[in-house]
Design an enzyme around this catalytic site. Structure first.
Site, PDB file in Angstrom:
ATOM      1  N   LYS A 162      29.626  20.064  -0.573  1.00 48.44           N
ATOM      2  CA  LYS A 162      28.251  19.567  -0.731  1.00 48.44           C
ATOM      3  C   LYS A 162      28.065  18.954  -2.127  1.00 48.44           C
ATOM      4  O   LYS A 162      27.341  17.962  -2.294  1.00 48.44           O
ATOM      5  CB  LYS A 162      27.264  20.721  -0.504  1.00 48.44           C
ATOM      6  CG  LYS A 162      25.824  20.440  -0.854  1.00 48.44           C
ATOM      7  CD  LYS A 162      25.130  19.469   0.083  1.00 48.44           C
ATOM      8  CE  LYS A 162      23.768  19.093  -0.495  1.00 48.44           C
ATOM      9  NZ  LYS A 162      22.924  18.342   0.396  1.00 48.44           N
TER      10      LYS A 162
ATOM     11  N   LYS B 299      18.459  20.550  -9.491  1.00 50.41           N
ATOM     12  CA  LYS B 299      19.212  21.794  -9.256  1.00 50.41           C
ATOM     13  C   LYS B 299      20.632  21.463  -8.799  1.00 50.41           C
ATOM     14  O   LYS B 299      21.608  22.015  -9.287  1.00 50.41           O
ATOM     15  CB  LYS B 299      18.444  22.604  -8.210  1.00 50.41           C
ATOM     16  CG  LYS B 299      19.071  23.876  -7.719  1.00 50.41           C
ATOM     17  CD  LYS B 299      19.748  23.773  -6.375  1.00 50.41           C
ATOM     18  CE  LYS B 299      18.899  23.233  -5.276  1.00 50.41           C
ATOM     19  NZ  LYS B 299      19.625  23.140  -4.003  1.00 50.41           N
TER      20      LYS B 299
HETATM   21  P1  NAP Z   1      11.534  23.087   0.214  1.00 44.26           P
HETATM   22  O1  NAP Z   1      10.797  22.230   1.186  1.00 44.26           O
HETATM   23  O2  NAP Z   1      11.038  23.199  -1.168  1.00 44.26           O
HETATM   24  O3  NAP Z   1      11.644  24.545   0.861  1.00 44.26           O
HETATM   25  C1  NAP Z   1      12.214  25.605   0.155  1.00 44.26           C
HETATM   26  C2  NAP Z   1      12.122  26.842   1.014  1.00 44.26           C
HETATM   27  O4  NAP Z   1      12.682  27.948   0.292  1.00 44.26           O
HETATM   28  C3  NAP Z   1      10.679  27.260   1.352  1.00 44.26           C
HETATM   29  O5  NAP Z   1      10.669  27.838   2.628  1.00 44.26           O
HETATM   30  C4  NAP Z   1      10.393  28.288   0.257  1.00 44.26           C
HETATM   31  O6  NAP Z   1       9.358  29.191   0.589  1.00 44.26           O
HETATM   32  C5  NAP Z   1      11.727  29.003   0.231  1.00 44.26           C
HETATM   33  N1  NAP Z   1      11.938  29.761  -1.003  1.00 44.26           N
HETATM   34  C6  NAP Z   1      12.168  29.252  -2.245  1.00 44.26           C
HETATM   35  N2  NAP Z   1      12.341  30.252  -3.137  1.00 44.26           N
HETATM   36  C7  NAP Z   1      12.222  31.411  -2.439  1.00 44.26           C
HETATM   37  C8  NAP Z   1      12.325  32.769  -2.804  1.00 44.26           C
HETATM   38  N3  NAP Z   1      12.601  33.163  -4.059  1.00 44.26           N
HETATM   39  N4  NAP Z   1      12.135  33.693  -1.823  1.00 44.26           N
HETATM   40  C9  NAP Z   1      11.882  33.319  -0.569  1.00 44.26           C
HETATM   41  N5  NAP Z   1      11.789  32.044  -0.145  1.00 44.26           N
HETATM   42  C10 NAP Z   1      11.968  31.102  -1.089  1.00 44.26           C
HETATM   43  O7  NAP Z   1      13.063  22.651   0.105  1.00 44.26           O
HETATM   44  P2  NAP Z   1      14.008  21.917   1.169  1.00 44.26           P
HETATM   45  O8  NAP Z   1      14.001  20.464   0.860  1.00 44.26           O
HETATM   46  O9  NAP Z   1      13.723  22.424   2.535  1.00 44.26           O
HETATM   47  O10 NAP Z   1      15.434  22.459   0.647  1.00 44.26           O
HETATM   48  C11 NAP Z   1      15.974  23.716   1.052  1.00 44.26           C
HETATM   49  C12 NAP Z   1      17.468  23.716   0.728  1.00 44.26           C
HETATM   50  O11 NAP Z   1      18.122  22.646   1.436  1.00 44.26           O
HETATM   51  C13 NAP Z   1      17.756  23.489  -0.771  1.00 44.26           C
HETATM   52  O12 NAP Z   1      18.866  24.240  -1.180  1.00 44.26           O
HETATM   53  C14 NAP Z   1      18.062  21.992  -0.821  1.00 44.26           C
HETATM   54  O13 NAP Z   1      18.884  21.653  -1.916  1.00 44.26           O
HETATM   55  C15 NAP Z   1      18.777  21.798   0.497  1.00 44.26           C
HETATM   56  N6  NAP Z   1      18.750  20.416   1.018  1.00 44.26           N
HETATM   57  C16 NAP Z   1      17.600  19.682   1.048  1.00 44.26           C
HETATM   58  C17 NAP Z   1      17.630  18.377   1.534  1.00 44.26           C
HETATM   59  C18 NAP Z   1      16.392  17.494   1.595  1.00 44.26           C
HETATM   60  O14 NAP Z   1      16.548  16.283   1.794  1.00 44.26           O
HETATM   61  N7  NAP Z   1      15.180  18.032   1.455  1.00 44.26           N
HETATM   62  C19 NAP Z   1      18.816  17.831   1.989  1.00 44.26           C
HETATM   63  C20 NAP Z   1      19.963  18.606   1.965  1.00 44.26           C
HETATM   64  C21 NAP Z   1      19.923  19.894   1.477  1.00 44.26           C
HETATM   65  P3  NAP Z   1       7.810  28.776   0.303  1.00 44.26           P
HETATM   66  O15 NAP Z   1       7.392  27.991   1.502  1.00 44.26           O
HETATM   67  O16 NAP Z   1       7.105  30.060   0.158  1.00 44.26           O
HETATM   68  O17 NAP Z   1       7.787  27.949  -0.966  1.00 44.26           O
END
Ligand code: NAP
Length: 296
Positions: free
Chosen positions: A172, A240
């Site tokens: 990744k 990050k």
């Molecule tokens: P996001 O929309 O900000 O969602 C993050 C999620 O993690 C939310 O459900 C959040 O809960 C939860 N969370 C964060 N800290 C937490 C904690 N300490 N305890 C419990 N829950 C926690 O982010 P996302 O874009 O979905 O990304 C999620 C992962 O996928 C990341 O590692 C990111 O790098 C990866 N990713 C993202 C993409 C993209 O295009 N967005 C693509 C590939 C990979 P709350 O709702 O309470 O905040």
């Protein structure tokens, strides 16, 4: 026979992925820190767990998609975490992008309880999560990859077992080096097109199908042209990932010049309070060096 599934973390990515598991008729228990995000999933047929431990106690396979390394540690190893509730023989599949090293440490703690773990980070943006077309790169035991495959196929299209524990996270980071190089170039190109007095939509149409074409250009170029900074992936989360690349490159003694450039450009935007915007807003860091605004 279909196994009982759990999903922890219903953010931009997790929500679409969990909905795709439900669409295939799987039995799914979900949990999210902000509980209101559970409602849409429950309306679609999921049951709501009270905590990660509760979800784990009801699941054969627990999928996780949270933000960062300490967040995976919190939902797995913390109070009322997966480790507290999980049954021996269960499998944990982590889709978050986190440190390859810490992945191995978390897996060792789960293994001590008779639980297997796969690191299975994803690529393809919110569009890929919603459409079930993600790329999923997996590290871990081959038999467990086979076990998870029917469920991974509900969420992704290109599913690759790249190697042992941690290898999925390392792959990744390779993905992120490639994505960020394209993102920097896209920002530079859009600014140049604007300064040249070109019609941005026509220019995107002209170059997207040729050798310069890319996912970033096709999906984020039109957003830049419209100055639509809504995130598929936020600047804060992008940083990050770049930090993870820079740390790993440092340990490996490898150059990471483009990653370092992008990291510093994004830092200027975070300083301006724009960390919540989409990572394509990198063009703003370039605009701030000259008196040109794309799409205005
Ligand atoms: P996001 O929309 O900000 O969602 C993050 C999620 O993690 C939310 O459900 C959040 O809960 C939860 N969370 C964060 N800290 C937490 C904690 N300490 N305890 C419990 N829950 C926690 O982010 P996302 O874009 O979905 O990304 C999620 C992962 O996928 C990341 O590692 C990111 O790098 C990866 N990713 C993202 C993409 C993209 O295009 N967005 C693509 C590939 C990979 P709350 O709702 O309470 O905040």
């Amino acid at each position: 026979m279909s196994e009982k599934l759990g999903f922890i973390g219903l953010g931009i990515m997790g929500k679409g992925m969990a909905l795709n598991l439900l669409k295939k008729g799987h039995d799914l228990c979900v949990w999210n820190r902000t509980s209101s995000k559970v409602d849409e999933l429950v309306a679609a047929g999921a049951t709501a767990g009270n905590s990660p431990a509760d979800v784990a106690s009801k699941s054969d396979i627990v999928f996780i998609c949270v933000s960062d390394t300490p967040d995976v540690e919190a939902v797995v190893l913390g109070e009322s975490g997966v480790l507290e509730g999980v049954k021996s023989g269960a499998l944990v599949v982590d889709h978050s992008t986190i440190s390859p090293q810490v992945t191995k440490e978390i897996a060792a703690k789960l293994n001590a309880k008779g639980v297997e773990m796969l690191d299975a980070p994803i690529s393809g943006g919110n569009e890929g999560a919603a459409n079930g077309t993600l790329s999923i790169m997996i590290g871990g035991d081959a038999a467990q990859v086979g076990r998870a495959m029917p469920y991974l196929e509900a969420m992704g299209k290109t599913i690759t077992h790249v190697g042992a524990q941690g290898a999925g996270q390392s792959a990744k980071l390779v993905n992120q080096i490639l994505v960020i190089g394209t993102m920097v170039s896209m920002g530079e190109a859009m600014l140049f097109a604007e300064a040249s007095g070109l019609d941005l939509e026509k220019t995107l149409e002209a170059v997207s199908g040729g050798a310069a074409g890319s996912w970033t250009l096709s999906n984020r170029g039109p957003q830049v042209a419209k100055r639509d900074w809504r995130p598929g992936f936020t600047i804060d989360l992008q940083q990050k990932d770049l930090r993870l690349v820079l740390e790993a490159a440092d340990q490996l003694g490898m150059p990471a010049m483009t990653t370092s450039l992008a990291f510093n450009l994004y830092r200027t935007l975070q300083t301006l309070g724009l960390g919540h915007e989409g990572n394509h807003a990198i063009v703003k860091a370039l605009e701030n060096m000259v008196d040109v605004r794309v799409g205005e």
